[in-house]
Write an enzyme that holds these catalytic residues in place. Structure first.
Site, PDB file in Angstrom:
ATOM      1  N   ASP A 165       0.837  -1.212   0.000  1.00  0.00           N
ATOM      2  CA  ASP A 165       0.000   0.000   0.000  1.00  0.00           C
ATOM      3  C   ASP A 165       0.868   1.256   0.000  1.00  0.00           C
ATOM      4  O   ASP A 165       2.093   1.176  -0.050  1.00  0.00           O
ATOM      5  CB  ASP A 165      -0.966  -0.007   1.187  1.00  0.00           C
ATOM      6  CG  ASP A 165      -0.232   0.125   2.522  1.00  0.00           C
ATOM      7  OD1 ASP A 165       0.831  -0.506   2.666  1.00  0.00           O
ATOM      8  OD2 ASP A 165      -0.708   0.865   3.407  1.00  0.00           O
ATOM      9  N   ASP A 535       0.665 -17.393  -5.648  1.00  0.00           N
ATOM     10  CA  ASP A 535       1.379 -16.293  -6.297  1.00  0.00           C
ATOM     11  C   ASP A 535       0.368 -15.489  -7.109  1.00  0.00           C
ATOM     12  O   ASP A 535       0.308 -15.588  -8.334  1.00  0.00           O
ATOM     13  CB  ASP A 535       2.502 -16.842  -7.183  1.00  0.00           C
ATOM     14  CG  ASP A 535       3.317 -15.711  -7.813  1.00  0.00           C
ATOM     15  OD1 ASP A 535       3.214 -14.572  -7.331  1.00  0.00           O
ATOM     16  OD2 ASP A 535       4.050 -15.981  -8.784  1.00  0.00           O
TER      17      ASP A 535
END
Ligand SMILES: [Ca+2]
Ligand SMILES: [Ca+2]
Length: 569
Positions: A165, A535
């Protein structure tokens, strides 16, 4: 069959030192028999060994065998071949085999820099425009003081993006900085020569310190000069979408001061002051400013020893509501220990040491963002020859506990399926388990430094092998390293930049026994604790990246490189 690449052969995809242990693990049903080390073209067999007997995996019960080729020591590029199964990824045997990994994991922080362009000269194809200048940051209503009413504006640029983030959090920066600065303090000779190709390369300051300084400058701006308290974070009210940094435009706030943030800040500033006092001509006044900031933060925490960061409670009282990472912690005994240890070692004043109970109980908790006690113990131990009697009296007990913690960690590792310290219990596979493996490695390095017993160093190396591929997922968790490494981390720039390869040098969180319930990603292929990984960029619970995971990887890889000649069999 042996012409075929097999993902069932799990090994350190980067490589091995000539004289150190070398093992691979093969998963699946197979006959008793031999394995071969061959040249990558499969033409020449350079070593023949015998697979161990089959053992059931601790979590999955899958049959596994170990191929131990430690006795083969010739530098070169190789593959492992298992008859009936196939060949492995290509790997190296060489000196300095983890040097690039050690450097890249620090360079990973450069790619997380805020408030600056990353030009192609340093960032290669991941070059990008600056994001988040953070020169007009609003005081959130939870964070007001007399001189800084709600809505007033401060400037707090630089720093690193915390994770996938675009916010920056003091608590998580604290442990990350402490770990990076400790890597430097423990192995200065190694880091003095490690160039990263960052804008500060060639300036006579070790690049790891230049990189840490990018975040330190931001942290300094997070202290309210009026009272010394430190804001918990600089953040948007809510997370951004999957966009590039330069496209992000939400308003930015500093939010509520807290005891954990202020003590972590004090610890980092005290440690930084000690280190940068050796670079006074390059950074005039920096060491003094950092120490003044540390002392002011410490005294704020003495006056405010129990200020929680409780985001839900805060949101009931103040607007706008804030929904980004909380990093809420309610036990500050460990933050007091760490800050006291750093201030005491830097100033040599007993008062810091004596104000805190340094041995409140006999626990040795592995470091994590809410639990930093051992960072204080590491520092006391590092400066053991310079301690005054106040601290000297506790040192034998601290050292004894560090070694017995290391003994507890290595217990059973030699017979564990993957021959790694990591994976003793399901409890190792928590959110950010890669940092568990790396932090275990740091404990083992400490024990090695204390005892000179190389079993601890080899055990630390086993966890580096784990992180680079010898694990139940078969992935190398460091982006950019290994033929099968993480390609789609939960990391906004890697998702949004349109480049296939992710930003390199970032450590994926790794398997997490509860990941599917935490992020509801639907692509998990297994529910076993050591395999609960996907993944996929949806998977913030198993495949995000974070500065507090990269930092212990930096430490472990650097320590192993610095000590490589002592890991000999
Ligand atoms: Ca430099
Ligand atoms: Ca704590």
């Amino acid at each position: 069959m042996e012409q075929q690449l097999s993902e069932n052969i799990r090994l350190n995809q980067v490589g091995y030192y000539p004289n150190a242990p070398k093992m691979a693990v093969v998963v699946g049903e197979m006959e008793d028999g031999e394995f071969y080390v061959k040249t990558p073209d499969l033409q020449e067999t350079v070593y023949t060994g015998q697979l161990t007997a089959t053992k059931a995996g601790e979590f999955s019960n899958r049959p596994t065998r170990v191929a131990d080729f430690s006795n083969y020591k010739e530098p070169g590029s190789y593959v492992l071949v298992i008859p009936g199964i196939g060949h492995s990824y290509e790997f190296e045997i060489d000196r300095d085999v983890h040097k690039d990994v050690a450097a890249a994991s620090i360079k990973g922080f450069y790619y997380q820099r805020m408030s600056t362009d990353l030009p192609e000269q340093y960032a290669g194809k991941w070059a990008r425009a600056a994001g988040h200048p953070d020169n007009e940051v609003l005081i959130h209503p939870s964070a007001v003081s007399t001189q800084r009413p709600a809505g007033s504006v401060i400037s707090a640029p630089r720093g690193w993006y915390d994770a996938g983030d675009y916010n920056k959090y003091i608590v998580n920066s604290g442990i990350s900085m402490g770990t990076l600065l400790s890597a430097y303090e423990d192995f200065p000779g190694f880091y003095k020569n490690l160039e990263l190709n960052i804008p500060e390369s060639g300036n006579n300051v070790p690049d790891i310190l230049d990189e840490a300084l990018w975040n330190l400058r931001w942290m300094m701006a997070m202290q309210d000069p009026e009272d010394g308290g430190v804001y918990n974070k600089l953040t948007n009210p809510s997370f951004e979408g999957m966009i590039m940094p330069a496209e992000a435009s939400k308003p930015r706030y500093v939010v509520q001061k807290g005891t954990a943030a202020t003590l972590d800040f004090a610890a980092v500033m005290a440690q930084a002051s000690r280190i940068f006092s050796n670079y006074e001509s390059e950074f005039p006044g920096l060491a003094d400013s950092a120490l003044v900031a540390a002392v002011k933060a410490w005294s704020w925490a003495q006056r405010n020893p129990n200020v929680d960061y409780d985001q839900n409670a805060m949101n009931k009282q103040f607007k706008p509501e804030v929904s980004t990472g909380g990093y809420g912690d309610k036990d500050y005994s460990d933050e007091f220990i760490w800050a006291a240890a750093e201030l005491y070692v830097t100033t040599k004043q007993d008062t810091y040491y004596n104000e805190v109970n340094m041995l409140p109980d006999n626990k040795m908790p592995l470091p994590s963002w809410p639990q930093v006690r051992l960072l204080g113990y590491y520092t006391l131990n590092r400066f053991s020859s310079e301690l005054t009697p106040a601290a000297q009296k506790d040192l034998p007990e601290i050292q004894k506990r560090l070694v017995s913690f290391a003994d507890e960690l290595i217990d059973g590792a030699d017979t564990r399926t993957y021959r790694t310290v990591m994976g003793k219990t399901e409890g190792d596979y928590i959110w950010g388990s890669s940092s568990v493996a790396a932090n275990q490695g740091i404990v083992l390095i400490q024990a090695y430094q204390l005892t000179d017993n190389k079993k601890y160093l080899k055990a630390a190396l086993s966890n580096l092998d784990y992180l680079l591929g010898r694990n139940a997922t078969g992935y190398s968790f460091l982006t950019g390293f290994g033929e099968k490494s993480v390609m789609k981390p939960h990391h906004r720039p890697s998702v949004a930049d349109g480049i296939e390869e992710p930003v390199p040098g970032l450590l994926s969180g790794g398997p997490n026994a509860r990941a599917d319930k935490q992020d509801n990603c639907t692509t998990y292929q297994s529910s076993f604790a050591d395999e609960m990984f996907t993944d996929d960029d949806c998977s913030y619970a198993s495949n995000e990246i974070a500065i507090n995971w990269n930092a212990p990887f930096v430490y472990l890889a650097g320590a192993i490189e610095a000590l490589q000649d002592r890991a000999a069999l």
